[in-house]
Structure formats: C-alpha cells, structure tokens
Motif scaffolding. Structure first.
Motif, PDB file in Angstrom:
ATOM      1  N   PHE A  66      -3.725  30.043  17.433  1.00 20.36           N
ATOM      2  CA  PHE A  66      -3.994  28.772  17.862  1.00 20.36           C
ATOM      3  C   PHE A  66      -2.847  27.652  17.247  1.00 20.36           C
ATOM      4  CE2 PHE A  66      -8.213  30.694  17.976  1.00 20.36           C
ATOM      5  CZ  PHE A  66      -8.450  30.428  19.258  1.00 20.36           C
ATOM      6  N   PRO A  67      -1.591  27.917  17.716  1.00 19.10           N
ATOM      7  CA  PRO A  67      -0.726  27.078  17.240  1.00 19.10           C
ATOM      8  C   PRO A  67      -0.958  25.725  17.624  1.00 19.10           C
ATOM      9  CG  PRO A  67       0.152  28.162  19.269  1.00 19.10           C
ATOM     10  CD  PRO A  67      -1.272  28.826  18.792  1.00 19.10           C
ATOM     11  N   ALA A  68      -0.526  24.924  16.451  1.00 19.47           N
ATOM     12  CA  ALA A  68      -0.368  23.185  16.761  1.00 19.47           C
ATOM     13  C   ALA A  68       0.511  23.018  18.104  1.00 19.47           C
ATOM     14  CB  ALA A  68       0.080  22.593  15.531  1.00 19.47           C
ATOM     15  N   GLU A  69       0.295  22.462  18.726  1.00 18.45           N
ATOM     16  CA  GLU A  69       0.862  21.920  20.230  1.00 18.45           C
ATOM     17  C   GLU A  69       0.144  20.314  20.713  1.00 18.45           C
ATOM     18  OE1 GLU A  69       1.022  24.487  23.498  1.00 18.45           O
ATOM     19  OE2 GLU A  69       1.569  26.260  22.168  1.00 18.45           O
ATOM     20  N   ALA A  70       1.074  19.768  21.094  1.00 19.65           N
ATOM     21  CA  ALA A  70       0.518  18.641  21.764  1.00 19.65           C
ATOM     22  C   ALA A  70      -0.082  18.686  23.295  1.00 19.65           C
ATOM     23  CB  ALA A  70       1.543  17.399  22.081  1.00 19.65           C
TER      24      ALA A  70
END
Ligand SMILES: N[C@@H](CCC(=O)N[C@@H](CS)C(=O)NCC(=O)O)C(=O)O
Length: 319
Positions: free
Chosen positions: A42-46
């Motif tokens: 779950f990578p940080a992404e907008a």
C-alpha cells in the motif's frame, strides 16, 4: 447491530454475559500499513485511498479530524454511512449528509468486509481505510489510520504538522493508553454494561480520569503542553459527544464536561481550530446513539438538549 460469522451476517447485540456484564471491545483485524518506501502493498499515493466513516462515531471522527488538520481532503476521499446502525449494521442509505457507496455500490458496510474476506468473522466497524486501486481494505483501526494520515502523505501535498513527533512518542503512547481504557472506551463500558458492578467500575474510572485531565489542562493548553498532538485529537472526539450523548444515554452523569472549567475550555479551543467544527455533525451523533441502541433507548426519543456554547471564547491561548 450485528456481526459477520464466516462471512454471514447475524443480527445480534454485544455479548456481555461471558464477561460478567462487562462490554469488551474486540481488536480490529485489518492492520495493513500505507508506506512511503514501497515496503508494503500500500504505497502512499494521492487519490488512491478512501475512508468509510460514520459522522456519529468517535473512532471514525478521529480520522476526519486528522484528514482536516493535514489538509488531505483532496488526497483521500470519504463515504459517510447512514447514522442509524440497525439490523444490518451500518448502511449506505442516503440522507442530507450520508451518501451512497462510491466504491462497490454496496448497500451495507458488511459487504465491504466480505469483499475483502468472504469468510470474515467479527464486528463490522467504521472507520475503514480502503485502497481504491486494489479494491482492498487497508486497515480498520482508527489509531493506526490517524498515524498513517499524520505522515504518509507529507510528500504529496499534506499540510505541515506532526501530531506524533518522535520526541513525544512514549508520552503520547502512555496518555493514549489510559485515556483509551477509561475515557474513549470507558463511556462505552459504562453504557453497554449489563450489571451494576460493571457499570459502577467503568463510571468511577471514567470520572477519576476526567478529574485528572481537568487538573492537567488547567495549567497547559494541550495534553502535552503548547502543541496539539494525536492524544488531543483522540480525547476531543469523546469530549464533544459527552454532554449531548454520554451523560444521559450511557449514564455517565456524575458531571458534565460543562462542569469542568478546564476541560470545557479545552473542548471549545479544539472545536474552534481551523477545519475541525466542519467535522462535527450533532444531528448524526444524536440520531445514531439514541435511535440505534434500541435495548438502551427503546422509544428512540432524542433528548432536546443541551444548549451548546462551542463558539464562546475559550481563553486558552495565554496558558
Ligand atoms: N477499535 C476500533 C473501534 C471502531 C468501532 O467500534 N466503531 C463503532 C462505531 S462508534 C462501530 O462501527 N461499531 C459497530 C459494531 O461494533 O458492531 C477503532 O478505533 O477503529
């Protein structure tokens, strides 16, 4: 009110019999983490993550406060469930504020849980942090979710501000631990108790803690001094519900927050912090508690009071 057992919904109230009348909250089961270094799925992404919340729920409310303080309104989307939690649990029935499920067009929140795990057994709670890309639940524990929102989106345009600074980790963890046990969950332990002894124990611990907190907050603006932290956010969402709901509905009636000078000023101070008042929806809060817990309030009548003075001066900036 109910739960899933091996993926099938059962309408049943909390089991307090096995704990001598005490309400015992279950651990949240989905505990994945959004990361900035690619070390999780779950990578940080907008605009990749989504929150399912109830505006009535103090645990979900924490996530909305953190989302507002960190300016994540354009980075994390939200669906609001209907305030009544009845025989099918939380539902996506629309009202003037609640909306339809934007992700799976589900009717009930339990369908989000069974989409993630068709054999899920356990309670179906808000908040839920959802990954729109993989259509998966990331996490359903508010304590984890606010930690992620605090820092995971800092390189993606989040507002500056660290509500869990490294230097304060142990102090925040220590405060969170007893405030959770006696106040955040304490009001539920009082309200859902089914024996006098269980109720007496919960109420006495609750007011001992409120007395301590009032004392602590009489000489400092926030729980850890002059900087608002995660611990304040967690306390705020319980305090804001206290006088309108917990005093009467959960029988936490030894005192009101209005009777505590420091605590009531502190409540107004946080309420008046930019972005926070917009996260407070008293209509959903009162409807939910007074009309969903039919074994506590079978008539579903919502008390008229109290009068709120949340915009009155708080006088705490000089502390
Ligand atoms: N530990 C969880 C608790 C969440 C929770 O219990 N939420 C309540 C709403 S206030 C809920 O959804 N309850 C449904 C149920 O217990 O069946 C968290 O903090 O996220």
């Amino acid at each position: 009110m109910g739960l899933l057992i091996n993926g099938t919904w059962h309408d049943q109230w909390y089991d307090t019999k096995t704990h001598e009348g005490e309400f015992v909250r279950n651990e949240s089961q989905f505990r994945h983490w959004i990361t900035t270094d690619g070390s999780s799925d779950f990578p940080a992404e907008a605009d990749r993550y989504h929150l399912y919340v109830s505006l009535a729920c103090p645990w979900a409310h924490r996530t909305l406060v953190m989302r507002a303080l960190k300016g994540l309104q354009n980075i994390i989307t939200v669906d609001i469930v209907h305030p009544l939690m009845l025989e099918n649990g939380w539902s996506f029935k629309k009202d003037s504020v609640a909306n339809a499920d934007s992700q799976l067009s589900a009717n009930y929140l339990y369908q989000i849980y069974t989409h993630e795990d068709p054999d899920y057994s356990g309670r179906v709670t808000v908040p839920v942090l959802w990954d729109k890309k993989q259509q998966r639940i990331v996490n359903n524990e508010s304590a984890d979710i606010i930690r992620m929102l605090n820092s995971a989106f800092d390189n993606l345009g989040a507002t500056k501000g660290d509500y869990y600074p490294l230097a304060l980790h142990s102090q925040i963890d220590e405060l969170n631990s007893w405030i959770y046990d006696t106040v955040n969950n304490g009001v539920y332990k009082a309200g859902f108790a089914t024996t006098q002894a269980a109720y007496d124990g919960a109420v006495s611990a609750l007011f001992k803690s409120l007395d301590n907190l009032n004392e602590r907050l009489s000489t400092q603006r926030y729980l850890l001094g002059d900087q608002m932290s995660e611990a304040d956010i967690r306390l705020f969402t319980t305090l804001i519900r206290f006088d309108p709901v917990y005093v009467s509905h959960f029988k936490c009636d030894l005192k009101r927050i209005a009777d505590y000078p420091a605590l009531s000023g502190y409540l107004r101070d946080i309420y008046q912090t930019a972005g926070i008042a917009e996260t407070v929806e008293f209509d959903h809060i009162k409807q939910h508690y007074y009309c969903s817990h039919t074994m506590i309030n079978p008539t579903g009548i919502i008390p008229v009071g109290p009068a709120y003075y949340l915009n009155a001066p708080h006088g705490r900036a000089s502390l």
